[in-house]
Enzyme design. Structure first.
Site, PDB file in Angstrom:
ATOM      1  N   THR A  24       0.770  -1.033   0.056  1.00 54.30           N
ATOM      2  CA  THR A  24       0.054  -0.113   0.227  1.00 54.30           C
ATOM      3  C   THR A  24       0.792   1.269   0.247  1.00 54.30           C
ATOM      4  OG1 THR A  24      -1.786   1.382   1.421  1.00 54.30           O
ATOM      5  CG2 THR A  24      -0.234  -0.111   2.654  1.00 54.30           C
ATOM      6  N   SER A  25       0.591   2.232  -0.575  1.00 52.85           N
ATOM      7  CA  SER A  25       1.234   3.663  -0.712  1.00 52.85           C
ATOM      8  C   SER A  25       1.155   4.283   0.805  1.00 52.85           C
ATOM      9  CB  SER A  25       0.363   4.675  -1.473  1.00 52.85           C
ATOM     10  OG  SER A  25      -0.988   4.751  -1.223  1.00 52.85           O
ATOM     11  N   GLU A  26       0.426   3.770   1.704  1.00 52.00           N
ATOM     12  CA  GLU A  26       0.409   4.407   3.147  1.00 52.00           C
ATOM     13  C   GLU A  26       1.186   3.240   4.019  1.00 52.00           C
ATOM     14  OE1 GLU A  26      -3.136   6.772   4.119  1.00 52.00           O
ATOM     15  OE2 GLU A  26      -3.964   4.972   3.388  1.00 52.00           O
TER      16      GLU A  26
ATOM     17  N   HIS B  47      -5.591   0.227   9.890  1.00 48.79           N
ATOM     18  CA  HIS B  47      -5.684   1.760   9.252  1.00 48.79           C
ATOM     19  C   HIS B  47      -7.249   1.887   8.467  1.00 48.79           C
ATOM     20  CE1 HIS B  47      -5.404   5.664   7.437  1.00 48.79           C
ATOM     21  NE2 HIS B  47      -5.122   5.152   6.436  1.00 48.79           N
TER      22      HIS B  47
ATOM     23  N   HIS C 201     -10.805   4.247   7.112  1.00 46.54           N
ATOM     24  CA  HIS C 201     -11.265   5.452   6.867  1.00 46.54           C
ATOM     25  C   HIS C 201     -12.849   5.344   7.061  1.00 46.54           C
ATOM     26  CE1 HIS C 201      -8.354   5.615   3.011  1.00 46.54           C
ATOM     27  NE2 HIS C 201      -7.743   5.576   4.257  1.00 46.54           N
TER      28      HIS C 201
ATOM     29  N   HIS D 123      -8.872  12.171   7.117  1.00 48.91           N
ATOM     30  CA  HIS D 123      -8.117  10.948   6.297  1.00 48.91           C
ATOM     31  C   HIS D 123      -8.757   9.713   6.826  1.00 48.91           C
ATOM     32  CE1 HIS D 123      -4.164   8.797   5.459  1.00 48.91           C
ATOM     33  NE2 HIS D 123      -5.176   8.252   4.978  1.00 48.91           N
TER      34      HIS D 123
END
Length: 317
Positions: free
Chosen positions: A177-179, A198, A200, A261
């Site tokens: 993941t980009s996170e 994590h 949303h 976020h």
């Protein structure tokens, strides 16, 4: 124990299915990880995955200390809770199941959720000198990379924007993941944390956008969450956000609201992180209902004697 046991990726896939099924998030609204028994690597969801469609190939193994993607199988013992060959993650050793306890792929879990049948993992590239792929390290020669929705604002960050291997021009690799930086920074700051959820979640984010603090309404909220910290807005996927979030957990806080976020919820197990994420959204929903009823100012704090019991190390509610 009635929570899904065994391979950490199966546990994370169960979390993904449950948070979508129960309305905490839409299908792609977050990413998940779990620290492996070696302490310096973790499974993290690949970029572009849907939380309710995860299976073992949906995860990438990343080294926590340097962010490198590991492509060789972990050298742990077989998973004693699964039959028919070695496990690729091998969580902590547990007693073998008795007859009739083995979960078949695609079978219903205790709450009725059915995990997808596992498909065979695709071949991963071998890398000279210890099969690994370094994330975000410039190199003169790169191989083809399977990219899964890396947002434009992440492209310039020092992070998982590319995978370098020495396997030759025909090799390919899946990106985390980009996170991923958010997960790695927190694991480095909190050696006691073994799982990060994590998400949303919609009510959590609505209250944040309205400038309202989430209230701990029930004893479950107090027990599982205890306190909630807010991290100011930074671009998702950036090292700045990752470090701010990690710093906010150093005092033992396990629940963060990342402004506009999402949330980052930590625990020493996947099961506890899952419970904390569910309680965080429930606390937000009750807070919003009190706000909508015009009674938020009348919502009292949890009883002081109960909070004192938690601070003294109470282990049950």
């Amino acid at each position: 124990m009635n929570y899904l046991r065994g391979d950490l990726r199966d546990q994370l896939a169960y979390v993904g299915q449950d948070v979508v099924r129960t309305g905490l998030v839409i299908g792609s609204g977050g990413n998940l990880s779990a620290r492996l028994p070696d302490g310096d690597s973790c499974w993290v969801t690949a970029g572009g995955t849907w939380l309710d469609r995860l299976d073992r190939p949906s995860f990438v193994r990343v080294r926590i200390s340097d962010g490198s993607v590991r492509t060789e199988p972990p050298t742990y013992s077989d998973d004693p809770l699964r039959s028919g060959g070695p496990a690729l993650d091998a969580g902590p050793a547990r007693p073998s199941r008795t007859a009739g306890q083995t979960r078949q792929d695609g079978a219903a879990l205790p709450d009725g959720t059915t995990l997808p049948a596992q498909r065979a993992p695709s071949a991963v590239p071998s890398v000279a000198g210890g099969a690994s792929a370094s994330v975000g390290v410039p190199a003169a020669a790169r191989v083809a990379v399977t990219r899964r929705s890396v947002p434009p604002h992440v492209q310039g960050e020092a992070g998982p924007s590319s995978v370098e291997t020495a396997a030759g021009p025909s090799a390919s690799a899946t990106l985390p993941t980009s996170e991923v930086a958010l997960h790695l920074a927190t694991y480095r700051a909190r050696p006691d944390v073994n799982a990060i959820v994590h998400l949303h979640p919609q009510t959590v984010l609505l209250l944040d956008a309205l400038g309202e603090q989430i209230r701990l309404v029930t004893t479950d909220h107090g027990f599982y969450l205890r306190r909630i910290a807010r991290v100011p807005f930074r671009l998702p996927g950036t090292s700045e956000l990752a470090e701010l979030a990690a710093d906010a957990t150093r005092d033992g806080t396990n629940c963060l609201v990342l402004s506009r976020h999402g949330c980052s919820v930590l625990a020493d197990s996947v099961e506890l992180a899952h419970k904390r994420a569910a309680n965080l959204e429930e606390a937000a929903r009750l807070t919003y209902r009190a706000l909508a009823a015009g009674r938020l100012a009348d919502l009292p704090e949890l009883p002081a004697e109960f909070l004192a019991r938690l601070d003294a190390g109470a282990t049950s509610v």
